[in-house]
Each structure stands twice: as structure tokens, then as C-alpha cells.
Enzyme design. Structure first.
Site, short mmCIF file in Angstrom:
data_model
loop_
_atom_site.label_atom_id
_atom_site.label_comp_id
_atom_site.label_asym_id
_atom_site.label_seq_id
_atom_site.Cartn_x
_atom_site.Cartn_y
_atom_site.Cartn_z
N PHE A 71 0.83 -1.22 0.00
CA PHE A 71 0.00 0.00 0.00
C PHE A 71 0.86 1.26 0.00
O PHE A 71 0.37 2.34 -0.34
CB PHE A 71 -0.96 -0.02 1.20
CG PHE A 71 -0.41 0.60 2.45
CD1 PHE A 71 0.38 -0.13 3.33
CD2 PHE A 71 -0.66 1.93 2.75
CE1 PHE A 71 0.89 0.44 4.48
CE2 PHE A 71 -0.15 2.52 3.89
CZ PHE A 71 0.63 1.76 4.77
N LYS A 72 2.12 1.17 0.36
CA LYS A 72 2.96 2.37 0.42
C LYS A 72 3.12 3.03 -0.95
O LYS A 72 3.43 4.21 -1.04
CB LYS A 72 4.31 2.04 1.05
CG LYS A 72 4.13 1.65 2.51
CD LYS A 72 5.43 1.51 3.26
CE LYS A 72 5.19 1.37 4.75
NZ LYS A 72 4.61 0.06 5.15
N ASP A 73 2.90 2.25 -2.01
CA ASP A 73 2.94 2.84 -3.35
C ASP A 73 1.89 3.95 -3.53
O ASP A 73 2.12 4.90 -4.27
CB ASP A 73 2.67 1.77 -4.41
CG ASP A 73 3.84 0.80 -4.59
OD1 ASP A 73 5.00 1.23 -4.46
OD2 ASP A 73 3.58 -0.38 -4.87
#
Ligand SMILES: *Cc1c(COP(=O)(O)O)cnc(C)c1O
Length: 462
Positions: free
Chosen positions: A109-111
Site C-alpha cells: 500500500f505504500k505505493d
């Protein structure tokens, strides 16, 4: 919109200063001076695509410092790199509702935040005619997402340190197979904590920091939080289309309190969220503070959900600021206690405020593995972080909970094998990664050597 420090002692900043500088000068975190409320616009927001929704949510925070057209362009660029047309699709299965946040280039999810931050950085730096050198330490997910966020960008170089041989093979490959000239991976002897300490030592050399204009991309950057608000709105709208009469509840596997804090901001912005379920693994400092009022640092215990193996949740300070009704003095006192005594406590009133929005639940490794196994039988493979959120949701009274899927299971194959005996399918973006060419420097556990490497590389490139 101005941004103020949670410790109340630093001057207010503009949006662009907040993005570039990251941390406030008094050691606090920067937060918007007021949280914009979009309640009156919800009907319109419901109808928007992910990208158009992102634009509407960002506008009040950016407040004209980046033009609307430019911002729309940055959003378009950032989310076109996702393999799902909806960017963060909400999947309804019989047994579970999953918000898939792993369709970006590095499958975590950090993208969502770092693809946007990379493009935003590039735009701001070009306008201000400055360049920065990002220096960071990673145990896996953040480093690869940050590298993929800034690769090939002008006026940015990134030096990403990881503990040699101590990140998962896929995560290491996701970093070292990036061959762009502005990307420098450095494998450092020692543990992740050693690596992180070295980065701190490099930043503490203020002359060096100023000379090379060092910057950070850790989760305290406000733009990362802002980018994550969008999917709470998007998912809540999709959920309500199907379950009109059910309350909106999210379950969030939590480490640094960045992701779930974005959900809290979405709620404050007028999104009707009934509850945010904060799920932790054995590293349960947030579970403890939200149930007992005592925030006390423990020893980090390595688990199969490594991105949640954290004992100081830096973004919690932002929520603390709200709990104490934005009294910077009070935040300072608690942070001083944390530094000198290893902890602080909330009063009963403060704890009650915190519990209005959050329910914290701890899930241990065996429960996590059981959850992966159970869902595998119905054809759903959960990564270990996501499984912790799903397991936590099952311990509440709510029948339908939106569970944030923070990583693709293929990134954490070991845990899947342990739970089910099967290896997860490898998505297309990872195919052939074992054979690709790599680029990586190595260093002893010494910040002076890291500084020499940075200087030498920058001198060479000019
Ligand atoms: C970073 C990460 C988390 C924790 O998110 P925070 O914002 O630090 O709370 C959870 N799952 C995965 C897969 C992550 O990479």
C-alpha cells in the site's frame, strides 16, 4: 492552508514547505491548522473516479500552492502506474470485504502515497529550482516503494540503506534491480536498527545535511497521509452502494499509525465512519495505549508481519495532538516523558476521546496463520499483514468490515507456505525478477563511510 507543529513551538509552514521539510523544527510533526470538512459535497464525491476523487480531496490541503491542472496531472501520472483501473478496488467475497491496496509497482500500500510523493517532489523542486538527496533506511516495503516513487526523476537522488541479507529476497530484488542513475542502494552490515541509527547520525551532522540538502520520505511526511485519505472515501462509497444500512467500519493492520491516521482524518473530514479497528501483531504498543492509556515502549519482536514490527509509532503524535485538543505544550510534556522515562500516560478523559474513534485489537502469530489458512480454503490468499486486520475484524460485533489489504501475498511467501503449505502465485510484475541485473553498494556499519559514499557519488555525477 498553513501547517502547524504538534509541539507548538515552530513557525507555521506552507504546504510545499511541509512536503519538502517533513519534520517541524521543534521536533514535532506538521499538521494542517484546520481539517477541511467535505460533508456537504459527499453526494458529488460519490460519483467520482479514484483520480477525480483524489483531486477534490487534495485541493483544500494544497490550497492553490500547486495549480489545479498541475495537481490533476500529478495524480494522473501517479496512479497510471497501478495495474488496477480502479487503483484501489474493493472486493466483496462471501466472507470478507477487502480493500486491495497492493496494485502499485511494489505490491504494497505504500505505493499509493509514494508514487504521488515522487511526482509531487519533482514538480516542487523544479519550480523552486532546487535539488534534494533523499537518505533513508528500510526493512523492506518503504524502501522499495520510495525507490520506485523517485526513480528517473529530475533533481532527486535517493540513497536507501538496508541491512545486508536481512530483507526478504523479493524485497531486496525490488530495490536492487532498479538501475536508474539517481538510485543508490546500500547494503549495510548489521540489523535494521543499526541501519536506522546510521541514517540518524548522518542527519545529525547539520553541516552535511545542509550542504547536500538531505531529505526524507518516511511516513511522517504529510503528503503521504494526504494521499492515503482518498481510499477511505472511495471504499466507503463502494461499500454503501452494496450495504446501504450497515455502518462503515475499517480494519487496519498498523505499525507506524500512518495508514489508520489517514482514516481518522477522513472521518474528521465528514466521511461517516463508525469505527476504525486498529490491528497490531505482538508489537502491541498501540493496542496497549488504546486499552490502558499507557504508551510504553517495549522491545521489538520480529514477526512474520515485519512491516508492523514497530515499537514507536511516529504518527501517533499527530493523533495525540488531537486528543489533547491541539495543546502543543501538553504534547511536548508527553514526548519529554517518552524520551526520559520510556513512556507517558493518557488521562481517563483523554483515553475516552481516543476510544470514540478507535478499537484496538492484538492478533498473535498463530491466529494470523489460522486466518490465512481459513480464507485460503475459500480461494482468498491474505498476506500476513492483511490477515491480522481480518482476524481483528472477526473479534468485533460488526458483521461487515472493510479490511485493508496492505500487501500482495507473494511479497511474504514464507508466511503463506507456513500457513497453507502452498506458495502463492507470483504476479506478472515480479516474474523474472531473479534473473534481472542488480546494482547495490555495500558499507560497514559506520555513518562516516555512508557519508563518504554519498559524497563520492554526488561528486562523480556532478
Ligand atoms: C507499512 C505497512 C503496514 C503498516 O502501516 P503504518 O502506516 O506504518 O501503520 C502494514 N502492512 C504493510 C504491508 C506495510 O508495508
Amino acid at each position: 492552508m498553513k501547517y502547524v507543529s504538534t509541539r507548538g513551538k515552530a513557525a507555521a509552514k506552507t504546504f510545499t514547505q511541509t512536503v519538502i521539510e517533513g519534520l517541524a523544527r521543534d521536533g514535532g510533526l506538521l499538521v494542517p491548522e484546520r481539517i477541511p470538512v467535505l460533508s456537504e459535497k459527499l453526494e458529488k464525491l460519490k460519483t467520482l473516479s479514484y483520480k477525480d476523487l483524489a483531486l477534490e480531496i487534495f485541493l483544500p490541503f494544497v490550497d492553490g500552492e500547486v495549480s489545479k491542472d498541475t495537481l490533476a496531472h500529478i495524480i494522473e501520472l501517479s496512479y497510471s502506474s497501478f495495474s488496477a483501473p480502479e487503483v484501489t478496488p474493493l472486493r466483496f467475497a462471501d466472507s470478507v470485504v477487502v480493500l486491495e491496496l497492493f496494485h502499485g509497482p511494489t505490491l504494497a500500500f505504500k505505493d499509493v502515497a509514494l508514487q504521488f510523493l515522487g511526482n509531487l517532489f519533482e514538480n516542487i523542486l523544479k519550480n523552486e529550482q532546487i535539488s534534494i538527496n533523499i537518505v533513508g533506511a528500510t526493512s523492506g516495503d518503504t524502501g522499495s516503494a520510495a525507490i520506485h516513487g523517485v526513480r528517473g526523476k529530475e533533481n532527486i537522488k535517493i540513497f536507501m540503506l538496508h541491512p545486508q541479507g536481512k530483507v526478504s529476497p523479493i524485497q531486496e530484488r525490488q530495490m536492487t534491480t532498479v538501475l536508474d542513475e539517481n538510485v543508490f542502494n546500500i547494503a549495510v552490515e548489521g540489523t535494521f536498527d543499526d541501519t536506522q541509527r546510521i541514517v540518524k547520525e548522518v542527519f545529525n551532522d547539520l553541516a552535511f545535511k545542509d550542504k547536500y540538502n538531505l531529505g526524507a520520505v518516511n511516513s511522517i511526511n504529510w503528503a503521504r497521509v494526504m494521499a492515503q485519505i482518498v481510499y477511505y472515501f472511495y471504499a466507503a462509497f463502494r461499500f454503501k452502494e452494496r450495504y446501504r444500512d450497515l455502518p462503515v467500519v475499517f480494519s487496519v493492520p498498523t505499525g507506524n499509525f500512518g495508514d489508520i491516521y489517514a482514516g481518522y482524518i477522513a472521518k474528521r473530514m465528514g466521511l461517516p465512519i463508525e469505527k476504525l479497528i486498529l490491528a497490531t501483531n505482538e508489537n502491541d504498543i498501540l493496542f496497549r495505549v488504546l486499552n490502558s492509556g499507557l504508551y510504553k515502549i517495549g522491545v521489538v519482536q520480529p514477526t512474520l508481519s515485519p512491516s508492523m514490527d514497530i515499537q514507536i509509532s511516529s504518527n501517533f503524535e499527530r493523533f495525540l495532538f488531537e486528543i489533547v485538543e491541539r495543546e502543543g505544550e501538553m504534547v511536548c510534556r508527553k514526548m519529554d516523558d517518552l524520551a526520559s522515562k520510556g513512556g507517558f500516560s493518557l488521562s481517563l478523559d483523554q483515553l475516552a476521546i481516543a476510544q470514540k474513534d478507535f478499537t484496538a485489537i492484538r492478533v498473535d502469530t498463530s491466529q494470523m496463520l489460522d486466518t490465512i489458512k481459513k480464507y485460503r480454503k475459500s480461494g482468498i490468499t491474505l498476506d500476513p499483514h492483511t490477515a491480522i486486520g481480518v482476524a481483528a475484524s472477526e473479534k468485533t460485533k460488526y458483521s461487515k468490515v472493510i479490511c485493508l489489504a496492505t500487501a500482495h501475498p507473494a511479497k511474504f511467501g514464507d508466511a503463506i507456505v507456513r500457513a497453507t503449505g502452498e506458495t502463492p502465485d507470483i504476479p506478472e510484475s515480479l516474474a523474472g525478477i531473479e534473473e534481472k541485473k542488480t546494482k547495490c553498494l555495500s558499507s560497514k556499519q559506520d555513518y562516516r563511510e555512508i557519508k563518504r559514499i554519498i559524497e563520492a557519488e554526488l561528486a562523480q555525477q556532478g
